[in-house]
Design an enzyme around this catalytic site. Structure first.
Site, PDB file in Angstrom:
ATOM      1  N   ARG A   9      53.121  41.928  42.607  1.00  0.00           N
ATOM      2  CA  ARG A   9      51.895  42.583  42.129  1.00  0.00           C
ATOM      3  C   ARG A   9      50.836  42.626  43.236  1.00  0.00           C
ATOM      4  O   ARG A   9      50.531  43.682  43.799  1.00  0.00           O
ATOM      5  CB  ARG A   9      51.376  41.868  40.879  1.00  0.00           C
ATOM      6  CG  ARG A   9      50.291  42.610  40.115  1.00  0.00           C
ATOM      7  CD  ARG A   9      48.899  42.505  40.689  1.00  0.00           C
ATOM      8  NE  ARG A   9      48.408  41.130  40.758  1.00  0.00           N
ATOM      9  CZ  ARG A   9      47.283  40.798  41.385  1.00  0.00           C
ATOM     10  NH1 ARG A   9      46.550  41.716  41.990  1.00  0.00           N
ATOM     11  NH2 ARG A   9      46.898  39.532  41.448  1.00  0.00           N
ATOM     12  N   ASP A  10      50.302  41.471  43.593  1.00  0.00           N
ATOM     13  CA  ASP A  10      49.205  41.438  44.558  1.00  0.00           C
ATOM     14  C   ASP A  10      49.684  41.944  45.918  1.00  0.00           C
ATOM     15  O   ASP A  10      48.954  42.615  46.654  1.00  0.00           O
ATOM     16  CB  ASP A  10      48.679  39.998  44.690  1.00  0.00           C
ATOM     17  CG  ASP A  10      47.229  39.930  45.129  1.00  0.00           C
ATOM     18  OD1 ASP A  10      46.737  40.911  45.697  1.00  0.00           O
ATOM     19  OD2 ASP A  10      46.592  38.884  44.933  1.00  0.00           O
ATOM     20  N   HIS A 201      44.037  30.731  43.679  1.00  0.00           N
ATOM     21  CA  HIS A 201      44.597  32.008  44.147  1.00  0.00           C
ATOM     22  C   HIS A 201      43.943  32.281  45.505  1.00  0.00           C
ATOM     23  O   HIS A 201      42.859  32.858  45.585  1.00  0.00           O
ATOM     24  CB  HIS A 201      44.256  33.090  43.124  1.00  0.00           C
ATOM     25  CG  HIS A 201      44.745  34.457  43.465  1.00  0.00           C
ATOM     26  ND1 HIS A 201      45.906  35.004  42.946  1.00  0.00           N
ATOM     27  CD2 HIS A 201      44.225  35.415  44.269  1.00  0.00           C
ATOM     28  CE1 HIS A 201      46.072  36.231  43.408  1.00  0.00           C
ATOM     29  NE2 HIS A 201      45.065  36.510  44.228  1.00  0.00           N
ATOM     30  N   HIS A 203      43.715  33.727  49.322  1.00  0.00           N
ATOM     31  CA  HIS A 203      44.187  34.686  50.336  1.00  0.00           C
ATOM     32  C   HIS A 203      44.022  34.019  51.698  1.00  0.00           C
ATOM     33  O   HIS A 203      43.123  33.206  51.904  1.00  0.00           O
ATOM     34  CB  HIS A 203      43.409  36.001  50.227  1.00  0.00           C
ATOM     35  CG  HIS A 203      43.854  36.822  49.047  1.00  0.00           C
ATOM     36  ND1 HIS A 203      44.664  37.926  49.161  1.00  0.00           N
ATOM     37  CD2 HIS A 203      43.628  36.681  47.720  1.00  0.00           C
ATOM     38  CE1 HIS A 203      44.911  38.428  47.960  1.00  0.00           C
ATOM     39  NE2 HIS A 203      44.284  37.693  47.066  1.00  0.00           N
ATOM     40  N   CYS A 234      43.691  43.036  48.393  1.00  0.00           N
ATOM     41  CA  CYS A 234      43.091  43.715  47.241  1.00  0.00           C
ATOM     42  C   CYS A 234      42.526  45.022  47.781  1.00  0.00           C
ATOM     43  O   CYS A 234      41.655  45.010  48.640  1.00  0.00           O
ATOM     44  CB  CYS A 234      41.982  42.868  46.610  1.00  0.00           C
ATOM     45  SG  CYS A 234      41.078  43.762  45.323  1.00  0.00           S
ATOM     46  N   ASN A 243      48.190  36.891  50.386  1.00  0.00           N
ATOM     47  CA  ASN A 243      47.973  35.586  49.751  1.00  0.00           C
ATOM     48  C   ASN A 243      48.588  34.482  50.600  1.00  0.00           C
ATOM     49  O   ASN A 243      49.382  34.745  51.492  1.00  0.00           O
ATOM     50  CB  ASN A 243      48.685  35.560  48.395  1.00  0.00           C
ATOM     51  CG  ASN A 243      48.106  36.547  47.415  1.00  0.00           C
ATOM     52  OD1 ASN A 243      48.426  37.719  47.461  1.00  0.00           O
ATOM     53  ND2 ASN A 243      47.239  36.073  46.549  1.00  0.00           N
TER      54      ASN A 243
HETATM   55  P1  HMG Z   1      37.946  54.129  35.013  1.00  0.00           P
HETATM   56  O1  HMG Z   1      38.197  55.350  35.851  1.00  0.00           O
HETATM   57  O2  HMG Z   1      36.542  53.623  34.891  1.00  0.00           O
HETATM   58  O3  HMG Z   1      38.637  54.310  33.587  1.00  0.00           O
HETATM   59  O4  HMG Z   1      38.838  52.951  35.561  1.00  0.00           O
HETATM   60  P2  HMG Z   1      38.275  55.011  32.264  1.00  0.00           P
HETATM   61  O5  HMG Z   1      38.331  53.978  31.187  1.00  0.00           O
HETATM   62  O6  HMG Z   1      37.011  55.831  32.425  1.00  0.00           O
HETATM   63  O7  HMG Z   1      39.497  56.030  32.113  1.00  0.00           O
HETATM   64  C1  HMG Z   1      39.727  57.074  33.054  1.00  0.00           C
HETATM   65  C2  HMG Z   1      41.145  57.585  32.930  1.00  0.00           C
HETATM   66  O8  HMG Z   1      42.078  56.537  33.290  1.00  0.00           O
HETATM   67  C3  HMG Z   1      41.550  57.990  31.519  1.00  0.00           C
HETATM   68  O9  HMG Z   1      42.508  59.024  31.658  1.00  0.00           O
HETATM   69  C4  HMG Z   1      42.233  56.772  30.981  1.00  0.00           C
HETATM   70  O10 HMG Z   1      43.170  57.026  29.969  1.00  0.00           O
HETATM   71  C5  HMG Z   1      42.960  56.267  32.214  1.00  0.00           C
HETATM   72  P3  HMG Z   1      42.117  60.546  31.468  1.00  0.00           P
HETATM   73  O11 HMG Z   1      41.565  60.625  30.102  1.00  0.00           O
HETATM   74  O12 HMG Z   1      41.099  60.844  32.552  1.00  0.00           O
HETATM   75  O13 HMG Z   1      43.432  61.246  31.706  1.00  0.00           O
HETATM   76  N1  HMG Z   1      43.199  54.832  32.125  1.00  0.00           N
HETATM   77  C6  HMG Z   1      44.398  54.241  32.253  1.00  0.00           C
HETATM   78  N2  HMG Z   1      45.631  54.745  32.503  1.00  0.00           N
HETATM   79  C7  HMG Z   1      46.638  53.856  32.545  1.00  0.00           C
HETATM   80  N3  HMG Z   1      46.481  52.524  32.372  1.00  0.00           N
HETATM   81  C8  HMG Z   1      45.274  52.012  32.135  1.00  0.00           C
HETATM   82  C9  HMG Z   1      44.168  52.889  32.077  1.00  0.00           C
HETATM   83  N4  HMG Z   1      42.857  52.687  31.871  1.00  0.00           N
HETATM   84  C10 HMG Z   1      42.274  53.888  31.896  1.00  0.00           C
HETATM   85  N5  HMG Z   1      45.132  50.691  31.965  1.00  0.00           N
HETATM   86  C11 HMG Z   1      40.113  50.922  35.322  1.00  0.00           C
HETATM   87  C12 HMG Z   1      38.830  51.670  34.972  1.00  0.00           C
HETATM   88  C13 HMG Z   1      39.906  49.489  34.950  1.00  0.00           C
HETATM   89  C14 HMG Z   1      41.258  51.521  34.525  1.00  0.00           C
HETATM   90  C15 HMG Z   1      40.406  51.111  36.844  1.00  0.00           C
HETATM   91  O14 HMG Z   1      39.259  50.773  37.553  1.00  0.00           O
HETATM   92  C16 HMG Z   1      41.537  50.257  37.331  1.00  0.00           C
HETATM   93  O15 HMG Z   1      42.680  50.450  36.947  1.00  0.00           O
HETATM   94  N6  HMG Z   1      41.228  49.283  38.225  1.00  0.00           N
HETATM   95  C17 HMG Z   1      42.226  48.334  38.691  1.00  0.00           C
HETATM   96  C18 HMG Z   1      42.070  48.114  40.161  1.00  0.00           C
HETATM   97  C19 HMG Z   1      43.038  47.053  40.619  1.00  0.00           C
HETATM   98  O16 HMG Z   1      44.157  46.947  40.122  1.00  0.00           O
HETATM   99  N7  HMG Z   1      42.603  46.227  41.590  1.00  0.00           N
HETATM  100  C20 HMG Z   1      43.435  45.216  42.136  1.00  0.00           C
HETATM  101  C21 HMG Z   1      43.719  44.115  41.179  1.00  0.00           C
HETATM  102  S1  HMG Z   1      42.478  42.845  41.139  1.00  0.00           S
HETATM  103  C22 HMG Z   1      42.898  41.815  42.441  1.00  0.00           C
HETATM  104  O17 HMG Z   1      43.748  42.143  43.229  1.00  0.00           O
HETATM  105  C23 HMG Z   1      42.274  40.469  42.520  1.00  0.00           C
HETATM  106  C24 HMG Z   1      43.222  39.340  42.096  1.00  0.00           C
HETATM  107  O18 HMG Z   1      44.391  39.336  42.892  1.00  0.00           O
HETATM  108  C25 HMG Z   1      42.526  37.981  42.198  1.00  0.00           C
HETATM  109  C26 HMG Z   1      41.841  37.733  43.570  1.00  0.00           C
HETATM  110  O19 HMG Z   1      42.471  37.930  44.621  1.00  0.00           O
HETATM  111  O20 HMG Z   1      40.696  37.319  43.486  1.00  0.00           O
HETATM  112  C27 HMG Z   1      43.649  39.506  40.616  1.00  0.00           C
HETATM  113 MG    MG Z   2      44.525  38.515  44.923  1.00  0.00          MG
END
Ligand code: HMG
Ligand code: MG
Length: 307
Positions: A9-10, A201, A203, A234, A243
């Site tokens: 995933r990450d 967690h 990095h 990220c 990580n």
């Molecule tokens: P948004 O654009 O604000 O979403 O994104 P929305 O709610 O306005 O929806 C827009 C469109 O996206 C809609 O479709 C929704 O249906 C669709 P449309 O009507 O335009 O066709 N949609 C989705 N489609 C599929 N699956 C979904 C989904 N949600 C909405 N779940 C959102 C908001 C949260 C979805 C977006 O910002 C997002 O997906 N962000 C994730 C980013 C990400 O994955 N970042 C990396 C992970 S975090 C990380 O790595 C840190 C961690 O490792 C810990 C650390 O290191 O500290 C965990």
């Molecule tokens: Mg991470």
């Protein structure tokens, strides 16, 4: 001691090269073969935001079902929960940030909005019989805002813990943490959330992930998130590198007499699979040392004259 593998995933969310479904399944099978029991396999986030993991449903449906192995995935909102439930996910991971700017960049929500959504997802996931883990990101520092106040971290940890999650993973998302800071954070958080509920967690952007993990070990932390070969980052946190490498932390723990149930030799094989899939050398120190030793031994055998 538990290692929670986040490479699929990450790691893969941050690779420019999109690894095809078969490659992801090969990597996960190699991790299971090495004895890993907790694997974050994918994300039910928006495919527009993270195209690398747009095959979440297919990944989940094709995973090797092995007794004792738990697969989890990130779930950002109720739309993600609906997808995860339909795909048969057993463990959901909700995630929020400790800084407003990272929160906005990562999920397009303020911290307050993100907390409310994480609460709804946790509630829905628990009602659907899933286990739920939570992440708090940028605890040690934010790439946009710099230092994050420990008081704010503690407040957010308490709110997440109150939602009914079984584990809270503290993220050093951009690898800026140093050991005395880790000590301070763990001391402050564990006054409100039992240390047994915490995971780290880390990095390894600045090479201090293992040093911070060691501080966690001394403080009683029993789960370390790690990614094979140090894959990862990220995409919405510029400068975030991979990580803590799984082999590096497993090697340290084993050499210190702390068992993980993971086979280090087979982890190296999984690391080779990861390198092949992304087409470059990974940063994991133990992985590169083990592969280097193997190559030198093979070269020596080739140069021994036949009699
Ligand atoms: P948004 O654009 O604000 O979403 O994104 P929305 O709610 O306005 O929806 C827009 C469109 O996206 C809609 O479709 C929704 O249906 C669709 P449309 O009507 O335009 O066709 N949609 C989705 N489609 C599929 N699956 C979904 C989904 N949600 C909405 N779940 C959102 C908001 C949260 C979805 C977006 O910002 C997002 O997906 N962000 C994730 C980013 C990400 O994955 N970042 C990396 C992970 S975090 C990380 O790595 C840190 C961690 O490792 C810990 C650390 O290191 O500290 C965990
Ligand atoms: Mg991470």
């Amino acid at each position: 001691m538990d290692v929670y593998e986040v490479g699929p995933r990450d790691g893969l969310q941050n690779e420019l090269r999109i690894v095809p479904l078969e490659g992801k399944l090969r990597l996960i099978a190699a991790l299971v073969e090495a004895g890993e029991r907790r694997i974050e396999a994918t994300s039910f986030v928006s495919p527009r935001w993270i195209p690398q993991l747009s095959d979440a449903e297919e990944v989940l449906k094709s995973l090797p079902r092995v007794p004792g192995v738990t697969y989890s995935a990130l779930v950002p909102n109720l739309r993600g929960l609906e997808r995860a439930r339909a795909a048969g996910l057993g463990e959901a991971a909700v995630f929020i940030s400790a800084s407003e700017t990272h929160s906005k960049k990562n999920i397009n929500k303020s911290i307050a909005e993100a907390l409310s959504v994480a609460g709804d997802v946790t509630h829905g996931a628990l009602a659907a019989g899933m286990r739920v883990r939570a992440y708090l990101s940028v605890v040690w520092g934010c790439p946009y805002e710099g230092t994050v106040a420990v008081d704010r971290v503690v407040d957010l940890c308490r709110r997440l813990a109150d939602m009914g999650i079984y584990q809270l993973s503290l993220g050093d998302t951009v690898g800026v943490g140093v050991p005395n800071q880790t000590e301070e954070i763990l001391e402050a958080v564990s006054r409100h959330v039992p240390v047994e509920k915490l995971a780290l967690h880390l990095h390894d952007t600045r090479g201090l992930a293992l040093a911070n993990a060691l501080v966690g070990l001394s403080a009683g932390v029993t789960t370390f998130d790690a990614s094979i070969g140090g894959l990862g980052g990220c995409p919405y946190a510029p400068g975030a590198a991979g990580n803590l490498a799984t082999e590096d932390v497993v090697n340290m723990l084993h050499r210190m007499g702390v068992e993980t149930g993971i086979d280090l030799g087979k982890l190296v094989e999984a690391g080779e699979v990861a390198q092949e899939l992304i087409g470059r050398k990974l940063s994991g120190k133990f992985l590169q040392a083990a592969l280097g030793e193997r190559d030198r031994a093979q070269a020596r055998r080739r140069t021994v004259p036949a009699h």
